[in-house]
Enzyme design. Structure first.
Site, mmCIF file in Angstrom:
data_model
loop_
_atom_site.group_PDB
_atom_site.id
_atom_site.type_symbol
_atom_site.label_atom_id
_atom_site.label_comp_id
_atom_site.label_asym_id
_atom_site.label_seq_id
_atom_site.Cartn_x
_atom_site.Cartn_y
_atom_site.Cartn_z
ATOM 1 C CB SER A 124 -0.868 -0.017 1.263
ATOM 2 O OG SER A 124 -1.463 1.231 1.446
ATOM 3 C CE1 TYR A 148 -3.713 -2.710 5.442
ATOM 4 C CE2 TYR A 148 -3.294 -0.399 4.966
ATOM 5 C CZ TYR A 148 -3.579 -1.672 4.530
ATOM 6 O OH TYR A 148 -3.725 -1.913 3.186
ATOM 7 C CE LYS A 152 -1.456 -4.499 3.248
ATOM 8 N NZ LYS A 152 -1.824 -5.799 2.686
#
Ligand code: NAD
Ligand code: UDP
Length: 336
Positions: A124, A148, A152
């Site tokens: 992302s 989050y 990643k």
């Protein structure tokens, strides 16, 4: 070519399954349905006229994964499965690390045992954190600002370590900007659970009358109209990027990283106006304070994906909004 798609009943996964099947790939999907409905796959088959296999399992179930890799002849994996809500990740970080990183570890171990060493991973743009400048290139510093994003980042690093330990691996890390839109048929699209966190699904639910008004998070950013600017990308363009990534894997590239964005940013107010124009509905909004952790402006430099993957976007903001609106107005309750 037989592709295992993890998280394939989800938003981006289901659109990618359409493109894979339409291009002649065999597809097996695994998903635990924690954030999606199996109905999405029935509609994928309906759109493409092709069948695909579905196995309902959690990615962390090692026995199921090992059996799956033993019984089937996968050539590569496209790995979408994961939890993705930034705000929630700050509340329950351990679940995010356990699910996203734990799931990837189990997957990679099963792949190693089966000697399937080609993977495309959904990363992302959030790994860039608050960039010093835009457009953002792949070599910009990585400094995610929430659990989050850190999950990643850690997975990217784990995959790089895996390649360093065994050069037979080939890995494409795709850093998505802001996926929006839906399949042009209006049959599959984003089906958020509860009140949407993301801008476009929220606007769509205001347009249909499910939500009273949009709250615009801040109009005092250093952007032309003061509201946040993002690089929105049509989910079908994004899905096609995965096919290009699979073609790249066939050339044994080692580990490669690409931004998937359009290279053009739109502000919140530009999105509101464009949505009103396309849908013919009015979108009431109020300006409220900034959302914690938001950045002012984020858009990609997609040059590397263009030159190395031969990938470009076909759809602009009009198609993104037209297809979001078609999906929302034809499926006001999502897949229910
Ligand atoms: P989604 O939630 O619609 O799809 C993810 C799928 O993974 C869901 O169907 C969910 O049920 C499944 N899943 C989650 N944990 C699982 C587990 N442990 N085992 C099996 N299945 C599991 O999300 P999406 O928008 O399609 O995103 C796909 C991927 O792309 C995610 O990894 C996400 O982090 C990443 N990504 C998404 C965006 C975005 O804005 N949508 C942006 C950048 C990156
Ligand atoms: N945004 C907003 N109201 C909302 C949701 C989002 O004003 O209800 C803004 C947000 O501040 C950001 C942009 O819309 O500037 C895109 O937000 P989204 O959550 O979709 O993507 P992300 O911030 O993760 O890039």
């Amino acid at each position: 070519m037989h592709i295992l798609v993890t998280g394939g009943t989800g938003y981006i996964g289901s659109h990618t399954c359409v493109e894979l099947l339409a291009s002649g790939y065999r597809v097996t999907v695994i998903d635990n349905l924690s954030n999606s409905k199996q109905e999405a796959l029935h509609r994928v088959s309906e759109i493409t006229g092709c069948e695909l296999d579905f196995v309902r399992t959690d990615l962390r179930d090692r026995a199921v994964l090992e059996a799956l890799f033993r019984d089937r002849d996968f050539d590569a994996v496209v790995h979408f499965a994961g939890l993705k809500a930034v705000g929630e990740s700050t509340q329950i970080p351990l679940e995010y690390y356990e699910n996203n990183i734990g799931g990837t570890l189990t997957l990679c171990k099963a792949m190693t045992e089966a000697r399937v060493k080609k993977i495309v991973f959904s990363s992302s743009a959030t790994v860039y954190g608050d960039p010093a400048s835009v457009p953002i290139r792949e070599d910009f510093p990585i400094c995610p600002t929430n659990p989050y994003g850190r999950s990643k980042r850690f997975i990217e690093e784990i995959l790089q370590d895996l390649y360093r330990s065994d050069g037979a691996w080939n890995i494409v890390l795709l850093r998505y900007f802001n996926p929006v839109g839906a399949h042009r048929s209006g049959r599959i699209g984003e089906d958020p659970d509860g009140i949407p966190n993301n801008l476009l699904p929220f606007i769509a639910q205001v347009a249909i009358g499910k939500l009273p008004r949009l709250r615009v998070f801040g109009d005092d950013y250093a952007t032309p109209d003061g509201t946040g600017v993002r690089d929105y990308i049509h989910v079908t363009d994004l899905a096609r990027g995965h096919l290009k990534a699979l073609e790249k894997l066939a050339t044994d590239p080692g580990v490669v990283t690409y931004n998937l964005g359009t290279g053009r940013g739109y502000s919140v107010l530009e999105m509101v106006r464009a949505f009103e124009q396309t849908s013919g509905r009015s979108i009431p909004f109020e300006i409220v304070g900034r959302r914690l952790g938001d950045i002012a402006i984020c858009y990609a430099d997609p040059t590397l994906a263009r030159t190395e993957l031969d990938w470009t976007t076909d759809f602009g903001i009009e198609e993104m909004i037209r297809d979001t609106w078609r999906w929302q107005s034809r499926n006001p309750e999502g897949y229910e």
